[in-house]
Design a protein around this motif. Sequence first.
Motif, PDB file in Angstrom:
ATOM      1  N   ASP A  29      34.287  20.028  36.190  1.00  0.00           N
ATOM      2  CA  ASP A  29      33.960  19.648  34.816  1.00  0.00           C
ATOM      3  C   ASP A  29      35.084  20.047  33.859  1.00  0.00           C
ATOM      4  N   LEU A  30      35.530  21.289  33.970  1.00  0.00           N
ATOM      5  CA  LEU A  30      36.532  21.793  33.026  1.00  0.00           C
ATOM      6  C   LEU A  30      37.849  21.032  33.159  1.00  0.00           C
ATOM      7  N   VAL A  31      38.210  20.689  34.397  1.00  0.00           N
ATOM      8  CA  VAL A  31      39.430  19.910  34.613  1.00  0.00           C
ATOM      9  C   VAL A  31      39.311  18.550  33.934  1.00  0.00           C
ATOM     10  N   LEU A  32      38.119  17.957  34.026  1.00  0.00           N
ATOM     11  CA  LEU A  32      37.899  16.616  33.478  1.00  0.00           C
ATOM     12  C   LEU A  32      38.126  16.573  31.967  1.00  0.00           C
ATOM     13  N   THR A  33      37.903  17.689  31.275  1.00  0.00           N
ATOM     14  CA  THR A  33      38.103  17.701  29.825  1.00  0.00           C
ATOM     15  C   THR A  33      39.576  17.658  29.459  1.00  0.00           C
ATOM     16  N   GLU A  34      40.442  18.067  30.399  1.00  0.00           N
ATOM     17  CA  GLU A  34      41.874  18.222  30.138  1.00  0.00           C
ATOM     18  C   GLU A  34      42.131  19.173  28.969  1.00  0.00           C
ATOM     19  N   LEU A  35      41.178  20.035  28.704  1.00  0.00           N
ATOM     20  CA  LEU A  35      41.357  21.079  27.695  1.00  0.00           C
ATOM     21  C   LEU A  35      41.738  22.399  28.349  1.00  0.00           C
ATOM     22  N   PHE A  36      41.563  22.479  29.671  1.00  0.00           N
ATOM     23  CA  PHE A  36      41.722  23.748  30.374  1.00  0.00           C
ATOM     24  C   PHE A  36      42.705  23.603  31.530  1.00  0.00           C
ATOM     25  N   ASP A  37      43.379  24.696  31.846  1.00  0.00           N
ATOM     26  CA  ASP A  37      44.086  24.812  33.110  1.00  0.00           C
ATOM     27  C   ASP A  37      43.390  25.886  33.913  1.00  0.00           C
ATOM     28  N   LEU A  38      43.069  25.571  35.172  1.00  0.00           N
ATOM     29  CA  LEU A  38      42.349  26.531  35.991  1.00  0.00           C
ATOM     30  C   LEU A  38      43.314  27.466  36.708  1.00  0.00           C
ATOM     31  N   VAL A  39      43.048  28.756  36.619  1.00  0.00           N
ATOM     32  CA  VAL A  39      43.799  29.723  37.417  1.00  0.00           C
ATOM     33  C   VAL A  39      43.235  29.643  38.835  1.00  0.00           C
ATOM     34  N   PRO A  40      44.062  29.336  39.835  1.00  0.00           N
ATOM     35  CA  PRO A  40      43.517  29.079  41.173  1.00  0.00           C
ATOM     36  C   PRO A  40      42.826  30.314  41.755  1.00  0.00           C
ATOM     37  N   PRO A  41      41.722  30.098  42.472  1.00  0.00           N
ATOM     38  CA  PRO A  41      40.961  31.223  43.024  1.00  0.00           C
ATOM     39  C   PRO A  41      41.793  32.119  43.925  1.00  0.00           C
ATOM     40  N   THR A  42      42.824  31.570  44.568  1.00  0.00           N
ATOM     41  CA  THR A  42      43.649  32.397  45.460  1.00  0.00           C
ATOM     42  C   THR A  42      44.405  33.475  44.681  1.00  0.00           C
ATOM     43  N   ALA A  43      44.551  33.266  43.371  1.00  0.00           N
ATOM     44  CA  ALA A  43      45.256  34.260  42.559  1.00  0.00           C
ATOM     45  C   ALA A  43      44.326  35.370  42.060  1.00  0.00           C
ATOM     46  N   HIS A  44      43.013  35.141  42.162  1.00  0.00           N
ATOM     47  CA  HIS A  44      42.074  36.138  41.632  1.00  0.00           C
ATOM     48  C   HIS A  44      42.224  37.447  42.396  1.00  0.00           C
ATOM     49  N   MET A  45      42.230  38.568  41.666  1.00  0.00           N
ATOM     50  CA  MET A  45      42.410  39.869  42.316  1.00  0.00           C
ATOM     51  C   MET A  45      41.127  40.682  42.326  1.00  0.00           C
ATOM     52  N   GLU A  46      40.270  40.457  41.344  1.00  0.00           N
ATOM     53  CA  GLU A  46      39.066  41.272  41.256  1.00  0.00           C
ATOM     54  C   GLU A  46      37.875  40.532  41.870  1.00  0.00           C
ATOM     55  N   SER A  47      37.134  41.220  42.735  1.00  0.00           N
ATOM     56  CA  SER A  47      35.903  40.651  43.266  1.00  0.00           C
ATOM     57  C   SER A  47      34.764  40.981  42.320  1.00  0.00           C
ATOM     58  N   VAL A  48      34.100  39.932  41.845  1.00  0.00           N
ATOM     59  CA  VAL A  48      32.979  40.144  40.932  1.00  0.00           C
ATOM     60  C   VAL A  48      31.756  40.517  41.757  1.00  0.00           C
ATOM     61  N   THR A  49      31.035  41.544  41.317  1.00  0.00           N
ATOM     62  CA  THR A  49      29.850  42.007  42.043  1.00  0.00           C
ATOM     63  C   THR A  49      28.667  42.066  41.080  1.00  0.00           C
ATOM     64  N   ALA A  50      27.495  42.330  41.661  1.00  0.00           N
ATOM     65  CA  ALA A  50      26.276  42.416  40.850  1.00  0.00           C
ATOM     66  C   ALA A  50      26.411  43.493  39.776  1.00  0.00           C
ATOM     67  N   ALA A  51      27.237  44.510  40.046  1.00  0.00           N
ATOM     68  CA  ALA A  51      27.408  45.599  39.077  1.00  0.00           C
ATOM     69  C   ALA A  51      28.003  45.100  37.761  1.00  0.00           C
ATOM     70  N   HIS A  52      28.781  44.006  37.843  1.00  0.00           N
ATOM     71  CA  HIS A  52      29.374  43.462  36.621  1.00  0.00           C
ATOM     72  C   HIS A  52      28.331  42.840  35.699  1.00  0.00           C
ATOM     73  N   PHE A  53      27.114  42.657  36.227  1.00  0.00           N
ATOM     74  CA  PHE A  53      26.032  42.112  35.392  1.00  0.00           C
ATOM     75  C   PHE A  53      25.091  43.218  34.916  1.00  0.00           C
ATOM     76  N   SER A  54      25.427  44.470  35.274  1.00  0.00           N
ATOM     77  CA  SER A  54      24.582  45.563  34.793  1.00  0.00           C
ATOM     78  C   SER A  54      25.451  46.679  34.233  1.00  0.00           C
ATOM     79  N   GLY A  55      26.461  46.284  33.471  1.00  0.00           N
ATOM     80  CA  GLY A  55      27.190  47.281  32.702  1.00  0.00           C
ATOM     81  C   GLY A  55      28.615  47.551  33.110  1.00  0.00           C
ATOM     82  N   LYS A  56      28.959  47.283  34.373  1.00  0.00           N
ATOM     83  CA  LYS A  56      30.335  47.565  34.805  1.00  0.00           C
ATOM     84  C   LYS A  56      31.299  46.561  34.168  1.00  0.00           C
ATOM     85  N   PRO A  57      32.324  47.011  33.466  1.00  0.00           N
ATOM     86  CA  PRO A  57      33.237  46.055  32.827  1.00  0.00           C
ATOM     87  C   PRO A  57      34.165  45.381  33.837  1.00  0.00           C
TER      88      PRO A  57
END
Lengths: 186, 437
Positions: free
Chosen positions: B66-94
């Motif tokens: 969807d975001l690509v289709l708007t041509e308003l955004f450039d996606l940072v590829p998932p292979t570049a992501h360094m942080e693994s998001v966990t359930a803790a990030h939804f209960s206070g962990k920044p």
Amino acid sequence: MKGTRSWKWAVLVLSIAALVSVGCAKKQTVKSEGAQGAAPAPGVVTEAPVKAPPPAPVTVAPPPEAAPGVAVTEEKLSQFDDVRFDFDKSEVRGDGRKTCGVVADYLKKHPQAKMQIEGHCDERGTAEYNMALGERRATAVMTYLVSLGVPKAALSTVSFGKEKPLDPGHDEGAWAKNRRAHFVLK
Amino acid sequence: MKRSIVAAAGPFLLALSLFPSPAFPLLYIDINAPGGKRMPIAVADVVVDPGDPSLSRGIPKILSDDLVLTELFDLVPPTAHMESVTAAHFSGKPLSFPGWKMIGAEAVVIGNVSARGDRLSVEMRLYDATQGTLLLAKRYTGTPAQLRSIVHRFANEIVYTFTGVRGVFGTEIAFTARSGKSKGKELYIVGMDGQDLRKVTDNRSFNLFPRWSPDGQWLAYTSFRTGTPSVYLRNVSTGAEKEVIRFGGSKAPGGFSPDGVWLYAGVSQAGNSDIYRVRVVGGAMEKVAEGWGLEVSPSLSPDGKRIAFVSDRGGSPQIYVKAIGVAGETRISNGAGYATSPSWSPAGDRIAYTARSGGRFIVATVAPDGTGSREVASAADGDCEDPSFSPDGRSLVYTYRKRDYSALKIISLDGRRQRTLVSGLGDVGSPAWSPGR
């Protein structure tokens, strides 16, 4: 049967879409915490992110028996010639008047006959406008037949606009054949 | 003039420093500024616990497309992501925002999905990575089959957050197609992203001119299924139908009043088509515009006070604008020998139409007073016809036709970006974009 199945499937999807629109409206309970307070940062990022490829368009394979887009033409054969028209016009020309004379003679000899006059257009231009133009062509022929003494009660009109080309071609030869009034004995 | 773009135009100015005060709307992306930079955004893998693990990548895929289709955004590829998001990030962990900034992300999307039986609970959050602030957080519940719709909704929220204009994901385009050996034309609906194509009618006659009701629940259309044309209303959810116009000869619905009370249509009587409106409930009918020529294709202004329509009273079809219930009309198409199929923009400032130019048909727009006409879509080798505005007013869907080939295309209002929506389905036409969702 395939058509029925896909129709049911469409209804199912639509029903689900309707449900989710009802269901979600009530459930958006997490409040936006920072939308008002966040000031945009002045920092400039210089790295170039990789662009993802654009999504492919929907391409549905046509059934094997037909070439894509080629209109299949079919119409009830008529013992009478078609009345032809100029582009975007609905005046009955001299050649069309001759044909109308033949049709009028037939209808006067067969007072029980009912004739439907189909109005048609070539493929150029907007479908809605052509639908109204086809009606005007059919009515012009009907009016001319009435002027030749055919009772109006024996005649009816229907427009198919540009939806039923006689010739599926895309040149003036085809277009000239498709701008027509076609006679169908009911 | 607005140089807006589309679900398909870009690049855009990143107006990061233009609105330093929270008193202003939070606009990160100026959709009216051509030639700028796009917003770099990272969509992290979604936390799934418990539930179908394929959602971990599945939800980010739908959102990223969807975001690509708007041509308003450039996606940072998932292979570049360094942080693994966990359930803790939804209960206070920044989140580790410096890490996301380091890989180029200025915004980060995270999500958390849990399943209980057949119910999904989807929480989505959007962060400003440069400030480390939460911009948007939503929780949706639904069934797994509703997942695409849920993600489209969040995509619309993201677009709104950054541009101030709600996105159009989840909206649909109705159109006609004659496929294969079919003698008739059937109505179809397809998602604006090209997904979820489905057939609406299946009666093998001519089913033409689909028009959406303002609530998006009904399609008005002309069908020849009884042998003569009538206008029907069809509920797109239930398939329920009712006949609304049998009167007259040829007929084609044009549009609804914004309150959905009236359906406007061109209807022929004695070979002469005029503009009528019919009460959707009750069926009362009245004439709105008439003349010696053919009057067809009414399109309502967004305030419901005016119509644009086609008349050939001057010798060739041209676009006219008229205040409803007031005598007099103004011709607004100039120069073209043939101008048809007006579509009034949602903001009311433009009218798109089909014009004949140099033997070809092109799509153009003009202001409702007839000034500022400009070309949007044309092709050297074919015709561009039948424009219909997107609900955000930034794009048009139209028919492209070249001999036996036809396709539906979506183009930005400035004509700079376009994509093919539907092709290979035979003879397609009369696209109509649904209202916003």
